[in-house]
Design an enzyme around this catalytic site. Structure first.
Site, short mmCIF file in Angstrom:
data_model
loop_
_atom_site.label_atom_id
_atom_site.label_comp_id
_atom_site.label_asym_id
_atom_site.label_seq_id
_atom_site.Cartn_x
_atom_site.Cartn_y
_atom_site.Cartn_z
N GLY A 72 -6.78 -0.76 -2.88
CA GLY A 72 -6.29 0.52 -3.37
C GLY A 72 -7.37 1.49 -3.80
O GLY A 72 -8.46 1.52 -3.25
N SER A 73 -7.05 2.25 -4.82
CA SER A 73 -7.84 3.40 -5.25
C SER A 73 -9.27 3.05 -5.66
O SER A 73 -9.55 1.95 -6.13
CB SER A 73 -7.14 4.04 -6.45
OG SER A 73 -8.00 4.88 -7.15
#
Lengths: 148, 430
Positions: A72-73
């Site tokens: 993810g981020s």
């Protein structure tokens, strides 16, 4: 199981590479899902919040977190860094897939972290097992929880 | 052990001052954690240096009142003491922030938070960091070239840089980018190296991929299918433009950890399937057909039950001028409904183009708002009382419902504008 991997008191010994040094022990929290940092955890409470995650709503505070790796981020490191400040960080991390997110996150959380194990920790460790991590020596000692 | 060049050793030894020393110390710890053997020079860094939340300000209040220098030292450089922060030596930009400075009240931010943001921004500018305030620096003037070593944060920008441009960056974090800004170095690991850039998984597309929604769904599927690996996509018979790549990559980076993808015949490092895989053999070949497409659509819509929409959020990643033009056209002759809010997020530089072209006014006259700097997920900002949001971004659909505890629908930009006007969700898989 070969003799050299069975320690005293029926413990299992894993060997791996130090990511961040240190020695600690605690109860394992195991997931087969990768974990998102920013947007995937609540840094104030140390819990996973991602929809459809098998640990959704579960706290990793003071646990030995055993998981495949990060996803993810790019806010992964900052989200986990913040758990160090809120005192909700895991005690240690054991993971399989190296990424920049998890390496940087481990560094700024300043917790013992290991990877590149001789056997898959996800196959050998279950939630509730007692795990001793010696990242400096590159060993993990697993004591299985009592079967009920 | 990571090997240091003479100038790197000089920084680590403090000969360039304590700020660069602390930055180099962090980078050495990081390189050792990765198992990197050396550093690579970079002159293109995108991060969120010294960005402060009220939480961090309060946490560090006993250190110079939790000012910019304190947060940069203690959080960004992970130093145990506050050090003077020197001007950056590498070309650096600030990515998205927490609020639009002109509309902070609309976003539910306090005057106090706004004033902190203004102080931080002045400090960022003083260090020589470009204030782009966007998740799409490549739409705001920072466009790398093929082969350029970068140190970028923001997963959607990282995947765009690597895949569409052929630039070279890992997904860096806040601490590593802030340190790189002061030193011009990052660990020479991962996507900086040729051997790490070859494909690992094959995705064979068996349905037409044309609309923005198609590209978002294929990206979301790809991320789930390959997680943090490198997909090679074949079977796409449609030339994607910039916004389709932006949408695809953002989705793949959210559902998985995709930082580089190859599309055969489309992206720069994939002239052929053989070139894309290089010496790798595909670990797995994964099909994307009608059943997978349906499954992804349903997954992205699994957070919606009520069809009464009270909020429509567009611009994730930040809208290009093309997308703003499209929204202005879709709203032509229409009005946003009385119980619905429409927010479209973009960068300041793209908004200035929208201002010039009259789109900002046209959207405002129709009852919508163009906002800059942030988005609902980054700024934790939705209109008060929001229960159900409509989104055209797979990435935002991934994050926002979980972060804000609201229901969400995913569809086309047209579906979203329809929801803004009628207050009802009519989207479906077409």
């Amino acid at each position: 199981m070969s003799v050299d991997t069975i320690g005293r008191n029926d413990t299992i010994i894993l060997h791996g590479r130090k990511v961040v040094g240190g020695v600690t022990e605690g109860e394992a929290l195991v997931t087969h899902d990768t974990i998102s940092g920013w947007g995937g955890i609540n840094s104030m409470t140390g819990t996973v919040i991602e929809t459809r995650h098998e640990l959704r709503g579960v706290s990793f505070k003071d646990k030995i977190l055993v998981f495949p790796g990060a996803k993810g981020s790019s806010g992964w490191s900052a989200a986990f860094h913040t758990t160090r400040l809120t005192k909700t960080a895991p005690k240690a991390m054991l993971f399989n897939v190296m990424t920049t997110k998890i390496a940087l996150g481990a560094v700024v959380m300043r917790i013992p972290t290991m990877t590149e194990f001789d056997r898959d920790p996800l196959d050998l460790i279950e939630t509730g097992d007692w795990v001793k991590v010696d990242a400096d020596r590159g060993t993990v000692e697993i004591t299985k929880k009592a079967k009920t | 052990m990571v090997k240091l060049a003479d100038d790197e050793k000089a920084m680590l030894d403090g000969k360039e001052g304590p700020g660069k020393q602390k930055a180099m110390e962090l980078l050495v710890r990081y390189a050792e954690a990765l198992g990197a053997e050396r550093f690579v020079a970079t002159n293109n860094i995108a991060g969120v240096p010294g960005s402060s939340t009220l939480f961090l300000k309060d946490y560090y209040k006993d250190h110079q009142g939790g000012n910019y220098e304190a947060i940069f030292s203690l959080f960004d450089l992970d130093s145990d003491e506050v050090v003077p922060v020197p001007k950056v030596t590498a070309y650096s930009c600030h990515l998205q922030g927490g609020m639009d400075p002109n509309e902070y009240e609309v976003l539910g931010k306090t005057r106090e938070a706004f004033e902190h943001q203004q102080q931080d921004e002045a400090a960022v500018a003083d260090l020589g960091i470009q204030i782009m305030k966007t998740c799409t620096p490549y739409l705001a003037g920072n466009v790398p070239v093929k082969g350029e070593h970068c140190a970028w944060m923001e997963s959607s920008a990282v995947v765009f840089c690597n895949s569409v441009i052929g630039g070279r960056t890992n997904t860096e974090g806040r601490e590593s980018t802030s340190s790189a800004m002061l030193t011009g170095r990052v660990p020479d690991w991962g996507f900086h190296r040729d051997e790490y850039r070859f494909g690992t998984h094959a995705i064979e597309v068996e349905v037409p991929i044309e609309s923005m929604m198609d590209w978002g769904m294929l990206g979301y599927f790809t991320g789930y299918a390959v997680e943090e690996n490198i997909p090679v996509i074949t079977g796409v018979n449609y030339q994607p433009n910039l916004i389709r790549h932006k949408h695809f990559g953002a989705a793949a980076a959210s559902s998985g950890g995709v930082e580089l993808y190859h599309m055969v015949g489309i992206t720069p490092e994939a002239p052929t399937r053989e070139a894309a895989f290089g010496r790798n053999k595909p670990v797995e070949t994964i099909k994307y057909g009608p059943a997978e497409r349906r499954e992804i659509y349903d997954m992205l819509n699994s957070n919606g039950t009520s069809e009464d929409v009270d909020f429509v959020m567009l611009g994730c990643p930040h809208a290009s001028i093309e997308q703003i033009w499209e929204v202005a056209n879709l709203l032509d002759g229409k009005k946003v409904g009385p119980n619905t809010r429409l927010w479209l997020f973009t960068s300041r530089s793209v908004k200035s183009m929208a201002d010039t072209n009259g789109y900002t006014k046209a959207i405002r006259d129709a009852g919508g708002l163009i906002l800059t700097d942030t988005c609902s997920a980054i700024g934790l900002a939705v209109p008060k009382g929001t229960k159900v949001v409509a989104l055209d971004s797979a990435k935002q659909s991934h994050y926002l419902p979980a972060m804000m505890g609201i229901e969400a629908w995913f569809g086309t930009t047209k579906d979203c504008i329809d929801a803004a006007v009628t207050g009802r969700w009519h989207g479906e898989l077409r």
